[in-house]
Design a protein around this motif. Structure first.
Motif, PDB file in Angstrom:
ATOM      1  N   ARG A   7       5.016  -6.256  -7.128  1.00 61.66           N
ATOM      2  CA  ARG A   7       5.324  -6.210  -5.703  1.00 61.66           C
ATOM      3  C   ARG A   7       4.334  -5.339  -4.948  1.00 61.66           C
ATOM      4  O   ARG A   7       4.501  -5.076  -3.774  1.00 61.66           O
ATOM      5  N   ASP A  45      12.715 -13.987   6.497  1.00 62.18           N
ATOM      6  CA  ASP A  45      13.054 -12.567   6.425  1.00 62.18           C
ATOM      7  C   ASP A  45      11.783 -11.757   6.204  1.00 62.18           C
ATOM      8  O   ASP A  45      11.133 -11.869   5.160  1.00 62.18           O
ATOM      9  N   PRO A  49      11.409  -7.941   6.914  1.00 64.53           N
ATOM     10  CA  PRO A  49      11.720  -6.585   7.372  1.00 64.53           C
ATOM     11  C   PRO A  49      10.502  -5.683   7.245  1.00 64.53           C
ATOM     12  O   PRO A  49       9.776  -5.730   6.254  1.00 64.53           O
ATOM     13  N   GLY A  50      10.276  -4.883   8.253  1.00 65.34           N
ATOM     14  CA  GLY A  50       9.180  -3.931   8.227  1.00 65.34           C
ATOM     15  C   GLY A  50       7.826  -4.479   8.621  1.00 65.34           C
ATOM     16  O   GLY A  50       6.829  -3.785   8.520  1.00 65.34           O
ATOM     17  N   ILE A  68       2.735  -6.358   4.681  1.00 65.46           N
ATOM     18  CA  ILE A  68       3.714  -5.299   4.881  1.00 65.46           C
ATOM     19  C   ILE A  68       3.065  -4.038   4.329  1.00 65.46           C
ATOM     20  O   ILE A  68       2.771  -3.950   3.134  1.00 65.46           O
ATOM     21  N   GLU A  74       2.762  -0.279   3.155  1.00 57.66           N
ATOM     22  CA  GLU A  74       3.640   0.720   2.556  1.00 57.66           C
ATOM     23  C   GLU A  74       3.578   2.004   3.377  1.00 57.66           C
ATOM     24  O   GLU A  74       2.507   2.473   3.745  1.00 57.66           O
ATOM     25  N   ARG A  95      11.807   1.852  -6.416  1.00 56.47           N
ATOM     26  CA  ARG A  95      11.431   1.057  -5.250  1.00 56.47           C
ATOM     27  C   ARG A  95      11.885  -0.377  -5.459  1.00 56.47           C
ATOM     28  O   ARG A  95      11.616  -0.981  -6.493  1.00 56.47           O
ATOM     29  N   THR A  96      12.588  -0.919  -4.461  1.00 59.15           N
ATOM     30  CA  THR A  96      12.973  -2.318  -4.488  1.00 59.15           C
ATOM     31  C   THR A  96      12.371  -3.074  -3.309  1.00 59.15           C
ATOM     32  O   THR A  96      12.498  -4.283  -3.250  1.00 59.15           O
ATOM     33  N   ARG A  97      11.749  -2.365  -2.377  1.00 56.81           N
ATOM     34  CA  ARG A  97      11.107  -3.023  -1.241  1.00 56.81           C
ATOM     35  C   ARG A  97       9.812  -3.683  -1.693  1.00 56.81           C
ATOM     36  O   ARG A  97       9.057  -3.136  -2.481  1.00 56.81           O
ATOM     37  N   THR A  98       9.564  -4.847  -1.149  1.00 58.92           N
ATOM     38  CA  THR A  98       8.337  -5.555  -1.450  1.00 58.92           C
ATOM     39  C   THR A  98       7.311  -5.207  -0.387  1.00 58.92           C
ATOM     40  O   THR A  98       7.599  -5.266   0.801  1.00 58.92           O
ATOM     41  N   VAL A  99       6.124  -4.834  -0.827  1.00 57.07           N
ATOM     42  CA  VAL A  99       5.043  -4.492   0.089  1.00 57.07           C
ATOM     43  C   VAL A  99       3.808  -5.294  -0.298  1.00 57.07           C
ATOM     44  O   VAL A  99       3.722  -5.855  -1.386  1.00 57.07           O
ATOM     45  N   GLY A 137      13.373  -7.863  12.081  1.00 54.90           N
ATOM     46  CA  GLY A 137      12.937  -8.265  10.753  1.00 54.90           C
ATOM     47  C   GLY A 137      13.110  -9.729  10.442  1.00 54.90           C
ATOM     48  O   GLY A 137      12.975 -10.140   9.294  1.00 54.90           O
TER      49      GLY A 137
END
Length: 178
Positions: free
Chosen positions: A66, A91, A93-94, A115, A117, A127-131, A156
């Motif tokens: 990711r 979707d 987000p960010g 996206i 970071e 970390r579970t957010r994808t960047v 988002g």
């Protein structure tokens, strides 16, 4: 599963042998989970499999799939059809509006961007957010007016409205009595 009853030689705690029939049984392993029954289903199973494979690859290759250094990932999206247009909701987000790129090329719609970071203070434990770089593309159905495609980004959620041409819009036909 039960099998035939066969004599077995066993010993008691004092060393004496017993010749008594014993029923052979085979037990199957049971997978226990904390998940609620509502979380079962083929799509959830694929998502879990994807997560496990990503975790395995990140462990073996010592990288994070990711991360921004990896290849582009595909965000989640829904495509719905109304009477006058197709709606694509992605979707994101960010994502900042200036980091988004939309283009229509032939019969394809491509949405891509980055996206970034955010700077973290302290140690990142999980970390579970994808960047990183993302890309979504889809084939457009026939009858889309590409000159009037609009896109809005709010909270988002990127909403792309693809209006239908007059020829592609459904028409109501009355049935006459004969």
């Amino acid at each position: 599963m039960t099998g035939p009853i066969t004599p077995a030689r066993r010993t008691n705690p004092h060393g004496a042998r017993w010749d008594t029939p014993v029923e052979e049984t085979m037990t199957l392993p049971v997978l226990r989970s904390q998940a609620t029954p509502a979380m079962y289903g083929p799509l959830h199973d694929f998502a879990r499999l994807h997560q496990r494979m990503s975790d395995l690859l990140s462990t073996v290759l010592d990288t994070d799939p990711r991360s921004a250094t990896g290849s582009a990932w595909t965000p989640f999206a829904d495509v719905t059809e109304a009477d006058d247009a197709y709606l694509l909701e992605i979707d994101l987000p960010g994502v900042n509006r200036k980091d988004l790129h939309l283009e229509v090329a032939g019969d394809q719609l491509r949405v891509s961007g980055d996206i970034v970071e955010k700077e973290k203070v302290g140690w990142l434990r999980h970390r579970t957010r994808t960047v990183g770089r993302f890309q979504y593309q889809t084939l457009l159905p026939g009858g889309v007016d590409v000159e009037h495609v609009t896109a809005d980004l709010a909270d988002g959620l990127l909403t792309v409205r693809l209006p239908k041409t007059e020829a592609a819009k459904p028409r109501r036909i009355t049935v006459n009595a004969g």
